[in-house]
Design an enzyme around this catalytic site. Structure first.
Site, PDB file in Angstrom:
ATOM      1  N   PHE A  82      32.767   5.271  30.765  1.00  0.00           N
ATOM      2  CA  PHE A  82      33.427   5.609  29.868  1.00  0.00           C
ATOM      3  C   PHE A  82      32.693   6.279  28.855  1.00  0.00           C
ATOM      4  O   PHE A  82      33.176   6.518  27.414  1.00  0.00           O
ATOM      5  CB  PHE A  82      34.632   5.168  29.551  1.00  0.00           C
ATOM      6  CG  PHE A  82      35.115   5.490  31.053  1.00  0.00           C
ATOM      7  CD1 PHE A  82      36.494   6.654  31.683  1.00  0.00           C
ATOM      8  CD2 PHE A  82      35.655   4.313  31.563  1.00  0.00           C
ATOM      9  CE1 PHE A  82      37.301   6.634  32.938  1.00  0.00           C
ATOM     10  CE2 PHE A  82      36.502   4.378  32.491  1.00  0.00           C
ATOM     11  CZ  PHE A  82      36.792   5.153  33.718  1.00  0.00           C
TER      12      PHE A  82
ATOM     13  N   PRO B 238      33.526  -2.496  33.816  1.00  0.00           N
ATOM     14  CA  PRO B 238      32.518  -2.255  32.887  1.00  0.00           C
ATOM     15  C   PRO B 238      32.411  -0.307  32.519  1.00  0.00           C
ATOM     16  O   PRO B 238      33.450   0.166  33.165  1.00  0.00           O
ATOM     17  CB  PRO B 238      31.561  -2.262  34.611  1.00  0.00           C
ATOM     18  CG  PRO B 238      31.711  -3.197  35.378  1.00  0.00           C
ATOM     19  CD  PRO B 238      33.286  -3.713  35.033  1.00  0.00           C
ATOM     20  N   CYS B 239      32.309  -0.571  30.807  1.00  0.00           N
ATOM     21  CA  CYS B 239      32.089   0.794  30.456  1.00  0.00           C
ATOM     22  C   CYS B 239      30.979   2.096  30.221  1.00  0.00           C
ATOM     23  O   CYS B 239      31.702   2.892  30.520  1.00  0.00           O
ATOM     24  CB  CYS B 239      32.781   0.272  29.210  1.00  0.00           C
ATOM     25  SG  CYS B 239      31.127  -0.573  28.378  1.00  0.00           S
ATOM     26  N   GLN B 240      30.931   1.611  31.510  1.00  0.00           N
ATOM     27  CA  GLN B 240      29.280   3.335  31.252  1.00  0.00           C
ATOM     28  C   GLN B 240      30.386   4.087  32.028  1.00  0.00           C
ATOM     29  O   GLN B 240      30.153   5.081  31.132  1.00  0.00           O
ATOM     30  CB  GLN B 240      28.466   2.384  32.018  1.00  0.00           C
ATOM     31  CG  GLN B 240      27.027   1.844  31.984  1.00  0.00           C
ATOM     32  CD  GLN B 240      27.603  -0.010  31.507  1.00  0.00           C
ATOM     33  OE1 GLN B 240      29.136   0.243  32.523  1.00  0.00           O
ATOM     34  NE2 GLN B 240      27.533  -0.528  31.745  1.00  0.00           N
TER      35      GLN B 240
END
Ligand SMILES: C[S@@+](CC[C@H](N)C(=O)[O-])C[C@H]1O[C@@H](n2cnc3c(N)ncnc32)[C@H](O)[C@@H]1O
Length: 368
Positions: free
Chosen positions: A140, A136-138
């Site tokens: 960064f 999950p990229c949230q």
């Protein structure tokens, strides 16, 4: 489910305003559904067929494990590049359903069984050759609050644990470009110190519009190749498309004189609202309008979209059109409510990009 809910800080007045506008559009959608039920079915006529840019390659015996598989962007790209699917792990049940329906023979673990934090990977040592995933990229993301490792959604350590326990020949992790920013350099160093003993790690940024996808979408890629193989991965030679594709042309439209790659589709699975908008910033809304396209209120299908004209006369899209803009063939079916389907699309690695990366790995690392 491991996502942390982000509180939506707005005033009571704004909340009431949103509630009224939401009720109004719900009513308009209901009317559109009633009109669409009586209307003749509308067929899409896109001019971009992503599968044509992902020729199915001969199957390799390279067993590939997919973590955080979502709706299958990376999985599909690796599949078309000839890698042998070993298993997919994804916490969302509807994403698991999407993968299973498109590839009934695949081993897909979803819901609690797909939660990577609950897995012991050691038994796969010697079985799996390649691990890929998009944690999950949230944590960064510029759109998020950029808390990195202090963010409960940071799943990168779980990806690293898996690679460390399995020690595949190669791994590939994908994330938002922010992951490679100076702000997170200490974090990256800490994350990869142990793996760097066994892997030659290369990091770089790819942009989807360089791979024929009609969307400007940058993603950070980290590729590790096990040192004992004596091979290096060279990202500079990854094959790119000769021209950029415009979004209007890809969808078979000619709405305005201006055409070009679409702005980055927002990833809509998380966050405070279950939105059916694909706009990820105010600037992107301006760009969509220049193309004559309305980026909000995406319809479930083309018939409903045509029965539900926008107030400003711009073109209303349906989910399948967003799928094309992301580089998914129309034969790949997404399951779930509209916001869930859009979420899987917007969260994915564009399959043609995944394909190009997988093909480069095939040519450079798995070429024995
Ligand atoms: C950025 S998306 C990955 C998209 C995917 N790589 C693709 O190309 O379509 C991240 C995914 O991780 C999943 N996820 C989050 N926490 C998870 C966990 N603990 N175990 C398994 N999957 C998880 C989310 O549901 C989401 O689908």
């Amino acid at each position: 489910m491991s996502y942390t809910h982000i509180r939506w800080d707005i005033s009571e007045d704004r909340r009431t305003e949103y509630a009224i506008s939401s009720k109004t559009s719900q009513l308009a959608r209901k009317t559109a559904d009633a009109v669409a039920a009586k209307a003749e079915a509308v067929e899409l006529s896109p001019r971009y067929a992503p599968e044509a840019d992902m020729k199915q390659l001969k199957r390799l015996s390279v067993k590939t494990l997919s973590l955080f598989s979502g709706g299958g962007g990376l999985d599909l790209g690796f599949d078309r590049a000839g890698f042998t699917h070993y298993a997919s792990y994804e916490i969302l049940k509807f994403a698991g359903e999407t993968l299973r329906s498109n590839r009934p023979k695949w081993k897909v673990f979803s819901g609690e069984n797909g939660d990577v934090t609950r897995q012991d990977w050691k038994s796969l040592l010697g079985t799996v050759d390649m691990v890929h995933g998009g944690p999950p990229c949230q944590p960064f993301s510029i759109a998020g609050r950029r808390m990195g490792k202090n963010d409960a959604r940071d799943m990168f350590p779980e990806f690293v644990r898996c690679v460390d326990e399995i020690r595949p020949k190669a791994f590939m992790a994908e994330n938002v470009p922010g992951f490679l920013s100076a702000k997170f350099s200490a974090y990256r160093k800490g994350l990869f110190t142990e793996l760097a003993k066994y892997y030659e790690i290369t990091t770089f940024v790819v942009s989807s519009d360089e791979f024929g996808v009609p969307q400007a979408r940058k993603r950070a890629i980290c590729i590790g190749v096990r040192r004992d193989l004596g091979k290096k991965f060279d990202h500079v030679t990854i094959r790119k498309a000769s021209d950029k594709r415009g979004v209007q042309s890809a969808l078979g439209l000619s709405l305005t004189s201006k055409d070009g790659p679409a702005p980055t589709l927002r990833s809509t699975l998380t966050g405070p609202r279950q939105t059916t908008s694909i706009a990820n910033s105010t600037a992107s809304v301006v760009r969509w309008k220049e193309y004559g396209i309305w980026p909000h209120g995406i319809s479930p299908n083309a018939t409903v979209a045509r029965s539900f004209p926008t107030k400003d006369g711009t073109y209303r899209m349906c989910v399948e059109e967003c799928q094309i803009i992301q580089g998914f063939p129309l034969s790949w079916e997404f399951y779930g409510a509209v916001y869930q389907r859009l979420g899987m699309i917007g969260n994915s690695v564009c399959p043609p990009v995944a394909y190009a990366l997988a093909k480069a790995l095939r040519d450079q690392v798995f070429n024995d």
